[in-house]
Structures are given as C-alpha cells and as structure tokens.
Design an enzyme around this catalytic site. Structure first.
Site, PDB file in Angstrom:
ATOM      1  N   LYS A  66       0.849  -1.200   0.000  1.00  0.00           N
ATOM      2  CA  LYS A  66       0.000   0.000   0.000  1.00  0.00           C
ATOM      3  C   LYS A  66       0.873   1.233   0.000  1.00  0.00           C
ATOM      4  O   LYS A  66       1.827   1.328   0.782  1.00  0.00           O
ATOM      5  CB  LYS A  66      -0.881   0.009   1.268  1.00  0.00           C
ATOM      6  CG  LYS A  66      -1.816   1.188   1.347  1.00  0.00           C
ATOM      7  CD  LYS A  66      -3.108   0.932   0.612  1.00  0.00           C
ATOM      8  CE  LYS A  66      -4.013   2.142   0.509  1.00  0.00           C
ATOM      9  NZ  LYS A  66      -3.778   2.963  -0.703  1.00  0.00           N
ATOM     10  N   LYS A 102       5.287   1.951  -2.826  1.00  0.00           N
ATOM     11  CA  LYS A 102       5.211   3.350  -3.281  1.00  0.00           C
ATOM     12  C   LYS A 102       5.519   3.391  -4.764  1.00  0.00           C
ATOM     13  O   LYS A 102       6.243   2.529  -5.278  1.00  0.00           O
ATOM     14  CB  LYS A 102       6.230   4.216  -2.527  1.00  0.00           C
ATOM     15  CG  LYS A 102       5.922   5.699  -2.565  1.00  0.00           C
ATOM     16  CD  LYS A 102       4.917   6.095  -1.489  1.00  0.00           C
ATOM     17  CE  LYS A 102       4.601   7.572  -1.519  1.00  0.00           C
ATOM     18  NZ  LYS A 102       3.850   7.975  -0.321  1.00  0.00           N
ATOM     19  N   ASN A 227      -2.170  19.248  -0.267  1.00  0.00           N
ATOM     20  CA  ASN A 227      -3.220  18.527   0.446  1.00  0.00           C
ATOM     21  C   ASN A 227      -2.932  18.486   1.950  1.00  0.00           C
ATOM     22  O   ASN A 227      -3.785  18.826   2.767  1.00  0.00           O
ATOM     23  CB  ASN A 227      -3.329  17.105  -0.134  1.00  0.00           C
ATOM     24  CG  ASN A 227      -4.312  16.252   0.644  1.00  0.00           C
ATOM     25  OD1 ASN A 227      -4.053  15.865   1.785  1.00  0.00           O
ATOM     26  ND2 ASN A 227      -5.447  15.979   0.063  1.00  0.00           N
TER      27      ASN A 227
HETATM   28  P1  NAD Z   1       0.616  18.130  -2.803  1.00  0.00           P
HETATM   29  O1  NAD Z   1       1.019  17.789  -4.167  1.00  0.00           O
HETATM   30  O2  NAD Z   1      -0.835  18.289  -2.520  1.00  0.00           O
HETATM   31  O3  NAD Z   1       1.362  19.465  -2.324  1.00  0.00           O
HETATM   32  C1  NAD Z   1       2.745  19.580  -2.254  1.00  0.00           C
HETATM   33  C2  NAD Z   1       3.031  20.957  -1.677  1.00  0.00           C
HETATM   34  O4  NAD Z   1       4.430  21.078  -1.426  1.00  0.00           O
HETATM   35  C3  NAD Z   1       2.672  22.093  -2.613  1.00  0.00           C
HETATM   36  O5  NAD Z   1       2.129  23.152  -1.858  1.00  0.00           O
HETATM   37  C4  NAD Z   1       4.019  22.529  -3.178  1.00  0.00           C
HETATM   38  O6  NAD Z   1       4.001  23.873  -3.584  1.00  0.00           O
HETATM   39  C5  NAD Z   1       4.894  22.309  -1.972  1.00  0.00           C
HETATM   40  N1  NAD Z   1       6.282  22.183  -2.255  1.00  0.00           N
HETATM   41  C6  NAD Z   1       6.896  21.459  -3.222  1.00  0.00           C
HETATM   42  N2  NAD Z   1       8.212  21.637  -3.159  1.00  0.00           N
HETATM   43  C7  NAD Z   1       8.440  22.488  -2.117  1.00  0.00           C
HETATM   44  C8  NAD Z   1       9.586  23.054  -1.544  1.00  0.00           C
HETATM   45  N3  NAD Z   1      10.785  22.784  -2.020  1.00  0.00           N
HETATM   46  N4  NAD Z   1       9.428  23.873  -0.483  1.00  0.00           N
HETATM   47  C9  NAD Z   1       8.202  24.141   0.007  1.00  0.00           C
HETATM   48  N5  NAD Z   1       7.100  23.637  -0.498  1.00  0.00           N
HETATM   49  C10 NAD Z   1       7.206  22.827  -1.538  1.00  0.00           C
HETATM   50  O7  NAD Z   1       1.268  17.037  -1.865  1.00  0.00           O
HETATM   51  P2  NAD Z   1       0.787  16.497  -0.464  1.00  0.00           P
HETATM   52  O8  NAD Z   1      -0.111  15.353  -0.720  1.00  0.00           O
HETATM   53  O9  NAD Z   1       0.336  17.619   0.379  1.00  0.00           O
HETATM   54  O10 NAD Z   1       2.152  15.888   0.082  1.00  0.00           O
HETATM   55  C11 NAD Z   1       3.072  16.665   0.850  1.00  0.00           C
HETATM   56  C12 NAD Z   1       3.883  15.715   1.713  1.00  0.00           C
HETATM   57  O11 NAD Z   1       2.997  14.956   2.539  1.00  0.00           O
HETATM   58  C13 NAD Z   1       4.703  14.670   0.932  1.00  0.00           C
HETATM   59  O12 NAD Z   1       5.897  14.380   1.603  1.00  0.00           O
HETATM   60  C14 NAD Z   1       3.803  13.449   0.963  1.00  0.00           C
HETATM   61  O13 NAD Z   1       4.518  12.245   0.787  1.00  0.00           O
HETATM   62  C15 NAD Z   1       3.243  13.586   2.345  1.00  0.00           C
HETATM   63  N6  NAD Z   1       2.010  12.810   2.559  1.00  0.00           N
HETATM   64  C16 NAD Z   1       0.880  13.092   1.860  1.00  0.00           C
HETATM   65  C17 NAD Z   1      -0.246  12.309   2.086  1.00  0.00           C
HETATM   66  C18 NAD Z   1      -1.551  12.571   1.378  1.00  0.00           C
HETATM   67  O14 NAD Z   1      -2.536  11.885   1.683  1.00  0.00           O
HETATM   68  N7  NAD Z   1      -1.634  13.527   0.469  1.00  0.00           N
HETATM   69  C19 NAD Z   1      -0.225  11.272   3.013  1.00  0.00           C
HETATM   70  C20 NAD Z   1       0.954  11.045   3.722  1.00  0.00           C
HETATM   71  C21 NAD Z   1       2.057  11.823   3.480  1.00  0.00           C
END
Ligand code: NAD
Length: 432
Positions: A66, A102, A227
């Site tokens: 997953k 992943k 997100n």
């Molecule tokens: P997303 O695509 O919705 O958003 C990513 C955000 O990060 C954007 O606002 C982008 O502008 C910003 N960003 C990218 N590069 C950057 C940088 N160098 N400095 C500052 N900001 C930067 O992604 P997300 O789903 O919010 O994921 C963000 C983190 O959370 C990742 O590490 C992801 O693995 C983790 N995560 C997400 C989820 C989920 O359900 N979406 C679950 C667990 C972990």
C-alpha cells in the site's frame, strides 16, 4: 544522505532498541520487488515523450502493498524505495492490515496538459496491470497526484479487467467509490496527534499537564501548502492556533502583524492552493502591511512553537538544524528530518513527531476507503473521523509509552511499535 540511507539508519536504530531478530531485519532491509519501466506518452503536439516510472513493493507480510504515487521532476528510484519502506513501517505503526509500497514518475506534471496527464496515468496503470489490484497492491495520491488521477487509474484498471474494480486505488473521487473524509485525512490525523502532544509535552504549553494550553495561542509555521499543509493550516487556524508562516514551492511568507494570518488570508490561500496568491507581488521586498516574503530556508528557522513540515524529504539536516527554533516538529511530509538532525533535536528537547505516525491519517482513511469498496457499503464523514481518531490516539499512546520507558525519541518508539508487529507477522508466516 539519500532518503533510503536515512530510512535504513532509522531502521537500524530501532532494531537495536527492540533487539529485532537478525533474519527479520535482513528481510526488512530490502524491497520484495522493484518495478522500473518507461511510459511513452503521445503529447498534444503529436510528438511522443517517454517518462520513467517506478513501483517499489517493499514488504507484504501484514497485507497487500500500500502506498501513493508521486509525480515529481526529482522523483527517482532511491526516493521511491525510501517512501516504500516508510509505508511498511507506517501501516504497521497504526496497525492496519497492509504492507508497504510506493510509486513514482519522474515528470513535472505542471508542464503537462490535462489530456497528457491522463494518458500518462493510464500508461502507468498499463505498465503495472499485473502487479496492482485490491488484493495485491493498492496505490493512492501523493505529491502532485490527485483524486482525478486516481479516477483515471481505477478506470483503466477496470477496463483491463472488464468489470469495476474500485478497490484498486484509494483517494478516488467520491462519485466512484472514494471515502468521505479522505481528502483531508492526512491533516486530520496529524491534527489529532498534535492535540495529544499538547496534553503530554509540556514545553508546548504553560503547564506539565497541558491544562492551560487552551488559553495560550501556540504559534505554527507550515512548510508546503498542498493537500497535507493547506488542510492542516485550516484545522489549526479554526482550533485557535496562530499561523505565523507558510510556504509553497515558489515562496514563503511570515506574518508581521503579530496576530497570525487572519481567516480571510487562510481561506484565500486554501482556495488558490498556494501562498503567492495572497499577494500577487511574489517579491522578498513586498509592500504589504501584514506579512513579509522570505525563502523556504529562512521559514524553517522562524521562532515558533510548532513547525509543520508538509513538503518533501531532507528539509531539516545537519546544516540547518542548529538554527531551528521550534519546540515541536510535526512531520506531515515523509522523511523531512535527516537522522543527524534528529539526534541534535532530541538533545535540545525538541519533540519530533515522526512522519510514520503524524501523516498516517492518510493511509488509515485509505484503508477505510478500501474496506468500504470491498463491502460496497459507505460510511459518513463522522464515522470515518471517529474511527480515525481512535486509531491515531491509541497508537500515539502506545508509542509514547515506549518512548518514556526507553527514554528514546518518538521516531524510534514508533518504529519499535511497528517492528514488533512486523516481526510477529513475518514469523507467523514462517519467513524467519
Ligand atoms: P501536494 O502535491 O498536494 O502538495 C505539495 C506541496 O508542497 C505544494 O504546496 C508545493 O508547492 C509544496 N512544495 C513542493 N516543493 C516544495 C519546496 N521545495 N518547499 C516548500 N514547499 C514545496 O502534496 P501532499 O499530498 O500535500 O504531500 C506533501 C507531503 O505529505 C509529501 O511528503 C507526501 O509524501 C506527504 N504525505 C501526503 C499524504 C496525502 O494523503 N496527500 C499522506 C501522507 C504523506
């Protein structure tokens, strides 16, 4: 160090603490299977571009693989391997019946049209058609992948099978089997944990039992406004925390009113999905009265109670850790703190709430989505969040106990909790 080296360093430390069986450790150090492939995509211009795609299936001792799919220009196999390993730990840490996997594609999705993105997503599905499925491996959204992309993947897989298979991915739009609450689940889970931290970790508030915390407006800085970060900003703001700094991939802003960003600013940023839209100037020397622009590096060094990392890996390293002033670091991103930095933060009594627990709300509600798909029976958002809160709080408490008993950091404690469950599953299967 690379994300994978960081991940394996964390594993080694926790394995020593729990005296993990040597054979179990050997199994957990390596992925079960790596899929590396190219995806040709017919662009709108008529030319064909070929993108590199990956799916790493790390371990399935506790259930199907997953984990999300990342579309990012810097994504590579090493990163996907690390993320896949962390998913194995994360699912075990919250006790949901999954292994870890992943996926990723090296691509800048912002440069693709919607139809090109759709063809890429369908191509990714075609390449993995024999290796994913509700009982095998269940992808989900991650950085720059969306519910719409999950919808295309589910549709493509269903076409290949000849019948509807909603359980092949999670994070789908509601209309085709998504779960209520999945959109905000990562932040919601992190928020439940933050509220528990406030009760237990007294440097967060005024008193060791957290009694006065409600009266004190804790200040929050958030790196990343997607997100995870944007929804967390919303939750913290409405719960009375003071948000004083936010960044996205373009810029960072820091409040200068002393009151934190107001509801109008938070709402506008969330609607526009970015920081820059609050003020269109994007300049470091901006003339706005209530905030200043800064760099992402400086944002991490802002004086605050809570620093929420919600962007990418390796943000706090041995280079900048000495300048970090937060009392608590909550990792919504995966792998944002390097092990050398972790050690220094522990010595300074900075509490790092690790990714493998802090952002596990996302995969937990993904699990609920999959359960609902298999049962074809859907729950309300209220039911989803009640179930989520129970899982997050119970496992936080279990990890906190391990941390206190062993006088170790919370990351090692969460790993220890997960390794105990993984070891039992691996032994029960007779692999070690
Ligand atoms: P997303 O695509 O919705 O958003 C990513 C955000 O990060 C954007 O606002 C982008 O502008 C910003 N960003 C990218 N590069 C950057 C940088 N160098 N400095 C500052 N900001 C930067 O992604 P997300 O789903 O919010 O994921 C963000 C983190 O959370 C990742 O590490 C992801 O693995 C983790 N995560 C997400 C989820 C989920 O359900 N979406 C679950 C667990 C972990």
């Amino acid at each position: 160090m690379s994300p994978l080296q960081n991940a394996l360093t964390q594993l080694k430390k926790a394995a020593e603490l729990v005296k993990l069986d040597a054979a179990v450790l050997e199994i957990l150090k390596k992925p079960k299977k790596i899929h590396e492939f190219s995806i040709p995509v017919k662009m709108d211009s008529g030319e064909t571009k070929v993108f590199d795609g990956y799916r790493v299936q790390w371990n399935d001792a506790r259930g199907p693989f997953k984990g999300g799919i990342r579309f990012h220009p810097k994504t590579d196999l090493n990163e996907v391997e690390a993320l896949s390993f962390w998913m194995t730990i994360k699912c075990a840490a919250v006790g949901i019946p999954y292994g870890g996997g992943k996926g990723g594609v090296t691509v800048d999705p912002k440069k693709l049209s919607k139809t090109e993105l759709e063809r890429l997503s369908r191509g990714y599905t075609q390449a993995l058609k024999d290796y994913i499925g509700p009982e095998r491996d269940i992808p989900a959204p991650d950085v720059y992948t969306t519910p719409q992309i999950m919808g295309w993947i589910m549709d493509e897989f269903s076409k290949i099978k000849g019948y509807n298979v909603p359980g092949v991915v999670t994070g789908k739009p509601l209309e085709i089997g998504g779960s209520a609450g999945r959109g905000t689940a990562t932040a919601q889970g992190g928020f439940y944990i933050l509220e528990e931290v406030a009760k237990k970790f007294h440097p967060m508030g005024d008193d060791p039992k957290g009694q006065k915390i409600k009266n004190k407006k804790l200040s929050v800085v958030i790196q990343g406004f997607g997100n995870a970060g944007a929804n967390m900003a919303d939750l913290c703001f409405h719960a009375g925390y003071k948000i004083i700094g936010i960044s996205d991939s373009q810029t960072a802003i820091i409040d200068k009113s002393g009151k934190g960003f107001d509801s109008h600013t938070i709402a506008k940023m969330k609607e526009k999905k970015g920081v820059v839209d609050v003020c269109e100037c994007k300049e470091i020397k901006c003339a706005c009265k209530d905030h200043v622009h800064t760099t992402n590096e400086k944002l991490l060094e802002t004086d605050c109670d809570i620093l929420i990392l919600a962007a990418l890996e390796n943000q706090i390293t041995k280079k900048n850790v000495g300048r970090v002033k937060a009392k608590v670091i909550l990792e919504l991103a995966n792998g944002p703190t390097a092990p050398e930095a972790d050690e220094k933060l522990f010595k300074k009594n900075v509490l790092v709430v690790p990714d493998v627990l802090a952002n596990a709300g996302g995969v937990t509600v993904s699990y609920f989505e999959w359960v609902q798909n298999l049962a074809n029976y859907y729950w309300s958002e209220k039911e989803v969040f009640e179930k989520l809160k129970k899982i997050m709080v119970e496992n936080f408490d279990a990890a906190w106990k391990i941390k206190e008993q062993n006088k170790t950091d919370l990351r090692t404690a969460v790993f220890a909790l997960a390794l105990g469950r993984l070891e039992k599953a691996i032994k029960a299967r007779g692999w070690a």
